[in-house]
Design a protein around this motif. Structure first.
Motif, PDB file in Angstrom:
ATOM      1  N   PHE A  20     -19.889  -2.048  11.470  1.00  0.00           N
ATOM      2  CA  PHE A  20     -19.899  -0.997  10.452  1.00  0.00           C
ATOM      3  C   PHE A  20     -20.405   0.304  11.067  1.00  0.00           C
ATOM      4  N   ASP A  21     -19.495   1.245  11.255  1.00  0.00           N
ATOM      5  CA  ASP A  21     -19.847   2.566  11.771  1.00  0.00           C
ATOM      6  C   ASP A  21     -19.993   3.499  10.575  1.00  0.00           C
ATOM      7  N   PHE A  22     -21.222   3.724  10.139  1.00  0.00           N
ATOM      8  CA  PHE A  22     -21.465   4.489   8.928  1.00  0.00           C
ATOM      9  C   PHE A  22     -20.884   5.895   9.013  1.00  0.00           C
ATOM     10  N   GLU A  23     -21.072   6.555  10.138  1.00  0.00           N
ATOM     11  CA  GLU A  23     -20.596   7.936  10.273  1.00  0.00           C
ATOM     12  C   GLU A  23     -19.077   8.004  10.144  1.00  0.00           C
ATOM     13  N   GLU A  24     -18.382   7.042  10.753  1.00  0.00           N
ATOM     14  CA  GLU A  24     -16.927   7.015  10.663  1.00  0.00           C
ATOM     15  C   GLU A  24     -16.474   6.782   9.230  1.00  0.00           C
ATOM     16  N   VAL A  25     -17.097   5.813   8.565  1.00  0.00           N
ATOM     17  CA  VAL A  25     -16.734   5.503   7.173  1.00  0.00           C
ATOM     18  C   VAL A  25     -17.068   6.679   6.266  1.00  0.00           C
ATOM     19  N   TYR A  26     -18.210   7.306   6.489  1.00  0.00           N
ATOM     20  CA  TYR A  26     -18.624   8.454   5.680  1.00  0.00           C
ATOM     21  C   TYR A  26     -17.587   9.568   5.755  1.00  0.00           C
ATOM     22  N   ASN A  27     -17.153   9.899   6.966  1.00  0.00           N
ATOM     23  CA  ASN A  27     -16.189  10.984   7.150  1.00  0.00           C
ATOM     24  C   ASN A  27     -14.828  10.656   6.549  1.00  0.00           C
ATOM     25  N   LYS A  28     -14.466   9.373   6.558  1.00  0.00           N
ATOM     26  CA  LYS A  28     -13.183   8.977   5.981  1.00  0.00           C
ATOM     27  C   LYS A  28     -13.220   8.980   4.450  1.00  0.00           C
ATOM     28  N   CYS A  29     -14.401   8.722   3.888  1.00  0.00           N
ATOM     29  CA  CYS A  29     -14.505   8.584   2.434  1.00  0.00           C
ATOM     30  C   CYS A  29     -14.864   9.890   1.718  1.00  0.00           C
ATOM     31  N   LEU A  30     -15.524  10.794   2.414  1.00  0.00           N
ATOM     32  CA  LEU A  30     -15.956  12.032   1.786  1.00  0.00           C
ATOM     33  C   LEU A  30     -14.755  12.915   1.446  1.00  0.00           C
ATOM     34  N   ILE A  31     -14.698  13.393   0.227  1.00  0.00           N
ATOM     35  CA  ILE A  31     -13.631  14.283  -0.232  1.00  0.00           C
ATOM     36  C   ILE A  31     -14.132  15.720  -0.252  1.00  0.00           C
ATOM     37  N   ASP A  32     -13.430  16.581   0.455  1.00  0.00           N
ATOM     38  CA  ASP A  32     -13.763  17.999   0.473  1.00  0.00           C
ATOM     39  C   ASP A  32     -13.226  18.630  -0.809  1.00  0.00           C
ATOM     40  N   LEU A  33     -14.108  18.959  -1.724  1.00  0.00           N
ATOM     41  CA  LEU A  33     -13.694  19.468  -3.036  1.00  0.00           C
ATOM     42  C   LEU A  33     -13.189  20.904  -2.979  1.00  0.00           C
ATOM     43  N   ASP A 198      -7.143  -6.243   0.437  1.00  0.00           N
ATOM     44  CA  ASP A 198      -7.767  -5.281   1.358  1.00  0.00           C
ATOM     45  C   ASP A 198      -6.791  -4.864   2.458  1.00  0.00           C
ATOM     46  N   TYR A 199      -5.987  -5.823   2.942  1.00  0.00           N
ATOM     47  CA  TYR A 199      -4.994  -5.500   3.960  1.00  0.00           C
ATOM     48  C   TYR A 199      -3.980  -4.489   3.412  1.00  0.00           C
ATOM     49  N   LEU A 200      -3.526  -4.681   2.182  1.00  0.00           N
ATOM     50  CA  LEU A 200      -2.568  -3.751   1.583  1.00  0.00           C
ATOM     51  C   LEU A 200      -3.147  -2.340   1.521  1.00  0.00           C
ATOM     52  N   MET A 201      -4.413  -2.246   1.088  1.00  0.00           N
ATOM     53  CA  MET A 201      -5.060  -0.941   0.996  1.00  0.00           C
ATOM     54  C   MET A 201      -5.217  -0.313   2.391  1.00  0.00           C
ATOM     55  N   LYS A 202      -5.584  -1.155   3.356  1.00  0.00           N
ATOM     56  CA  LYS A 202      -5.772  -0.674   4.734  1.00  0.00           C
ATOM     57  C   LYS A 202      -4.453  -0.172   5.313  1.00  0.00           C
ATOM     58  N   TRP A 203      -3.382  -0.942   5.149  1.00  0.00           N
ATOM     59  CA  TRP A 203      -2.080  -0.557   5.707  1.00  0.00           C
ATOM     60  C   TRP A 203      -1.591   0.756   5.112  1.00  0.00           C
ATOM     61  N   THR A 204      -1.666   0.876   3.795  1.00  0.00           N
ATOM     62  CA  THR A 204      -1.143   2.098   3.160  1.00  0.00           C
ATOM     63  C   THR A 204      -1.942   3.322   3.577  1.00  0.00           C
ATOM     64  N   PHE A 205      -3.246   3.151   3.743  1.00  0.00           N
ATOM     65  CA  PHE A 205      -4.099   4.287   4.129  1.00  0.00           C
ATOM     66  C   PHE A 205      -3.891   4.670   5.587  1.00  0.00           C
ATOM     67  N   GLU A 206      -3.945   3.691   6.468  1.00  0.00           N
ATOM     68  CA  GLU A 206      -3.900   3.987   7.904  1.00  0.00           C
ATOM     69  C   GLU A 206      -2.539   4.496   8.361  1.00  0.00           C
TER      70      GLU A 206
END
Length: 283
Positions: A20-33, A198-206
């Motif tokens: 779990f790379d918190f910084e990587e996940v944080y940057n991917k999840c944060l939405i720039d409003l 989870d795989y479906l969500m991962k594939w569509t996103f990546e």
């Protein structure tokens, strides 16, 4: 009986934390409003809707999302799946279904995975797409996977997407999985079902692709047969439901949609075994 080794639990916990790379996940999840997000890329639309005195295409498949085709057994789900893929390619298929519009602007790979039929019937289903289009489309790739072990089916799809740059001429944009239930050993197993979801969500996103899934419903309850199908329906941007109408044709409705719903239409299958629109409610 041997003693319980708490170090084993510790090592597994440390392994999970190391992945779990918190910084990587944080940057991917944060939405720039403050950023204007581009609208999702539309692959297919069915009909139009009125918004502020203008008509816009009613999208049913967009990049980065999943959809579901639901029906009880023998309700021509695969025929509609073929029609949607053929219409995305274009050609003569748009004459068979003039209410469906493709928004494809260049060549993309379409990967169609069949988990249910043997090789002969799978090939016949895949060839239907070319018959509807009126020409061969080299970027349409069909795969028969019934002979694979359940876990290998999931792994095979994952590897096809991972290796797409080397095995396909063009990037994948549309994926079809007919039927999604065969990617797990038990569709009522919560852990297995969540993993596939989870795989479906991962594939569509990546990969910024759209994945359409064929789902069976119980003829007794008219509901999905397992937890996996329920997960997929909850995450789908569009749910397309098929039902035999009183005249024997297939009624297509859009009970759930993240945006505007398309109007009901009916289709039948002609003497050449090709599905076609039989009403013109859109025009």
């Amino acid at each position: 009986m041997g003693e319980f080794n708490f170090d084993d639990i510790k090592s597994e916990k440390e392994l999970l934390e190391s992945d779990f790379d918190f910084e990587e996940v944080y940057n991917k999840c944060l939405i720039d409003l403050s950023e204007e997000m581009p609208r999702p890329e539309i692959l297919l639309s069915i009909g139009e809707h009125l918004y502020k005195n203008n008509y816009y295409p009613t999208s049913v498949m967009t990049a980065g999302e999943i959809s579901a085709i639901t029906a009880t057994s023998k309700s021509k789900k695969s025929f509609l799946k073929s029609a949607l893929i053929a219409c995305y390619i274009g050609g003569d298929s748009l004459n068979l279904f003039p209410n469906i519009k493709t928004h494809r602007d260049k060549d993309y790979t379409i990967a169609d995975f069949d988990t249910e039929q043997g090789v002969f019937f799978t090939q016949r289903t895949f060839r239907r797409v070319f018959d509807m289009v009126g020409a061969k489309y080299d970027n349409y790739k069909g795969f028969a996977t019934r002979h694979l072990e359940t876990k290998k089916r999931l792994k095979f799809i994952d590897e096809c997407l991972k290796r797409q740059d080397s095995i396909f001429e063009n990037p994948v944009k549309l994926v079809s999985i007919d039927g999604i239930a065969d990617l797990v050993e038990n569709t009522n197993d919560l852990v297995m079902s969540q993993e596939v979801s989870d795989y479906l969500m991962k594939w569509t996103f990546e990969y910024n692709i759209h994945i359409t899934n064929v789902i069976h419903k119980s003829p007794l309850t008219n509901k999905p047969l397992g937890h996996l199908e329920t997960y997929v329906l909850k995450k789908a941007e569009t749910v397309i439901d098929l039902e035999k109408d009183t005249d024997g044709t297939i009624k297509v409705t859009n009970p759930y949609s993240r945006g505007y719903s398309f109007d009901q239409f009916n289709f039948d299958v002609n003497s050449d075994a090709l599905p076609f629109l039989i009403n013109d409610n859109f025009y």
